[in-house]
Enzyme design. Structure first.
Site, PDB file in Angstrom:
ATOM      1  N   CYS A 209       0.977  -1.040  -0.130  1.00 37.31           N
ATOM      2  CA  CYS A 209      -0.050  -0.008  -0.153  1.00 37.31           C
ATOM      3  C   CYS A 209       0.865   1.059   0.046  1.00 37.31           C
ATOM      4  O   CYS A 209       1.643   1.241   0.980  1.00 37.31           O
ATOM      5  CB  CYS A 209      -0.934   0.100   1.147  1.00 37.31           C
TER       6      CYS A 209
ATOM      7  N   CYS B 267      -0.517   4.289   2.447  1.00 34.21           N
ATOM      8  CA  CYS B 267      -0.614   4.111   3.813  1.00 34.21           C
ATOM      9  C   CYS B 267       0.196   2.808   4.321  1.00 34.21           C
ATOM     10  O   CYS B 267       1.241   2.814   3.941  1.00 34.21           O
ATOM     11  CB  CYS B 267      -1.993   4.377   4.522  1.00 34.21           C
ATOM     12  N   SER B 268      -0.496   1.923   4.718  1.00 36.44           N
ATOM     13  CA  SER B 268       0.184   0.578   4.999  1.00 36.44           C
ATOM     14  C   SER B 268      -1.078  -0.493   4.738  1.00 36.44           C
ATOM     15  O   SER B 268      -0.976  -1.465   5.883  1.00 36.44           O
ATOM     16  CB  SER B 268       0.825   0.467   6.037  1.00 36.44           C
ATOM     17  N   CYS B 269      -2.283  -0.497   4.059  1.00 35.52           N
ATOM     18  CA  CYS B 269      -3.376  -1.668   4.279  1.00 35.52           C
ATOM     19  C   CYS B 269      -2.840  -2.819   3.924  1.00 35.52           C
ATOM     20  O   CYS B 269      -1.841  -3.087   3.341  1.00 35.52           O
ATOM     21  CB  CYS B 269      -4.246  -0.982   3.127  1.00 35.52           C
TER      22      CYS B 269
END
Lengths: 204, 225
Positions: A109, A112-114
């Site tokens: 991602c 962000c950091s999905c």
């Protein structure tokens, strides 16, 4: 609404040390009656001990063993993993993608950091790092090299950037020499990183 | 919002260090930061898009220097004040914390498993019919900007702006973050997986057959000219 921020931001009122920032917020919210310390412990215990990459490994091992399960997983992963009890926050919409001789899949991602929490748990530090988010879409093979993985030239890379609420699970290729192994034995070959796409499944 | 969070394709971030699978949290305060954020989110004062936007709205100098969970905590502190859940004076310690009228919404330990298991699905019915089919060639917005709110949240990365790709999959109709992050409603619309040749995105792709897939909302896309 968007606006220009400065050191007037409320967060600047917190202590500068990050551990103290968390502690200050935790204390304030507790004193206002808004959080329950036992609930915090329960959340931490859930992600430290109960929800993690072994859930995903079970799904992959089963897909290797059972062609009907694999077909159903590729068709509607959300339904299949929900039926196994692997549903919930950050895994509401699942898609499984399969590595082949000619295509290797990697998930990121960049915004962000999905990450698919119910199947893989909390993402590792490197998945959340600037370096991974910046580089893997542009130079996936150099990133793979950081993990010690080299792909053959006939294998194309497909990088999945999780820009929406859909979460991706990579089904790594089943290694040679695993005929006759059962689900539990196969699971030991399936690492978290192999289900993100930065590693391959281990040889037995 | 700056675009500091939008780092796909950026140069200069160095190597990646793998880490063992059993290392879930590097330190105790990382775990506490995650838990406090989830518990505060369950008070119902914001949605996931509002909380992502809060982190992206951190000043670029803060975003760049903060570690991952510092971004979470700092975004959370800003959100708590913006939504009136806490006051600046309470946050700074200049005022004693007053009991909150939201206290009856507090997440209790026995509710945690149910709340995490329930999740927050993003699919919604929509009046907007799908405009594209699998295999159609589409072009993304030339500029990765929110068209509803100047400088607002969007989920089209800059590296994929103005690029030509192909519809790989229709995910159904999902909440539009460009609207939801600004509390303008769900505005659900068709969401697609769109595949782009690496050569469409980068001047020096590593391999001629490499590809990147992004999940993109219909209003981010135009038909091939």
């Amino acid at each position: 609404m968007p606006h220009d921020h400065s050191h007037d931001d409320p967060h600047a009122l917190l202590p500068s040390d990050p551990a103290l920032r968390v502690k200050a917020l935790e204390t304030l919210l507790t004193r206002k009656g808004l959080i329950d310390l036992a609930a915090l412990d329960e959340i931490i215990d859930t992600y430290e001990n109960r929800i993690g990459p072994r859930n995903g490994a079970r799904v992959v091992a089963r897909a290797w063993l059972d062609p009907a399960f694999r077909a159903a997983l590729l068709e509607d992963a959300t339904k299949v993993v929900s039926d196994l009890g692997f549903y919930g926050r950050q895994g509401e919409h699942m898609v499984a993608v399969e590595n082949t001789e000619t295509q290797h899949n990697i998930v990121v991602c960049t915004l962000c950091s999905c990450y698919p929490w119910p199947l893989l748990g909390i993402p590792p530090g490197w998945y959340k790092s600037d370096a991974y988010r910046a580089r893997v879409v542009r130079e996936p093979r150099k990133v793979l090299a950081d993990f010690g993985v080299t792909l053959p030239s006939e294998t194309a890379v497909r990088v999945w950037d999780s820009t929406a609420e859909v979460r991706y699970l990579v089904i790594p290729q089943r290694p040679a020499g695993t005929e006759g192994m059962d689900e539990e034995a196969l699971m030991t070959l399936i690492s978290r990183d192999s289900m993100i796409g930065t590693a391959l499944a281990s040889a037995p | 919002m700056s675009r500091v969070h939008d780092m796909g394709g950026r140069y200069g971030d160095g190597t990646i260090t793998p880490e063992p699978e059993d290392e879930v949290f590097h330190t105790d305060w990382h775990a506490r930061a995650l838990a406090v954020t989830l518990a505060a989110g369950s008070l119902g004062k914001w949605n996931i898009d509002v909380s992502r936007h809060a982190r992206e709205c951190l000043a670029p100098t803060d975003y760049a220097r903060f570690s991952y969970y510092e971004k979470w905590i700092s975004g959370l502190a800003n959100l708590l004040v913006e939504t009136g859940v806490v006051t600046r004076e309470e946050l700074s310690g200049q005022a004693d914390p007053a009991p909150s009228p939201l206290a009856d919404k507090k997440l209790t330990a026995d509710q945690v498993a149910g709340v995490l298991a329930k999740g927050g699905p993003a699919d919604r019915p929509s009046n907007t019919a799908p405009q594209f089919e699998v295999g159609d060639v589409v072009v993304t917005r030339k500029i990765a900007a929110n068209t509803l709110v100047d400088g607002g949240h969007t989920r089209l990365p800059t590296y994929a702006a103005g690029a030509r790709g192909r519809i790989l999959r229709l995910h159904g109709t999902h909440v539009l973050p460009d609207s939801s992050a600004h509390r303008l409603g769900d505005a659900a619309e068709p969401l697609y997986a769109v595949v782009f040749p690496a050569s469409e995105l980068w001047s020096h792709p590593e391999h001629p057959h490499d590809e990147v897939v992004l999940d993109l909302w219909q209003s981010y896309l135009e038909p091939e000219a």
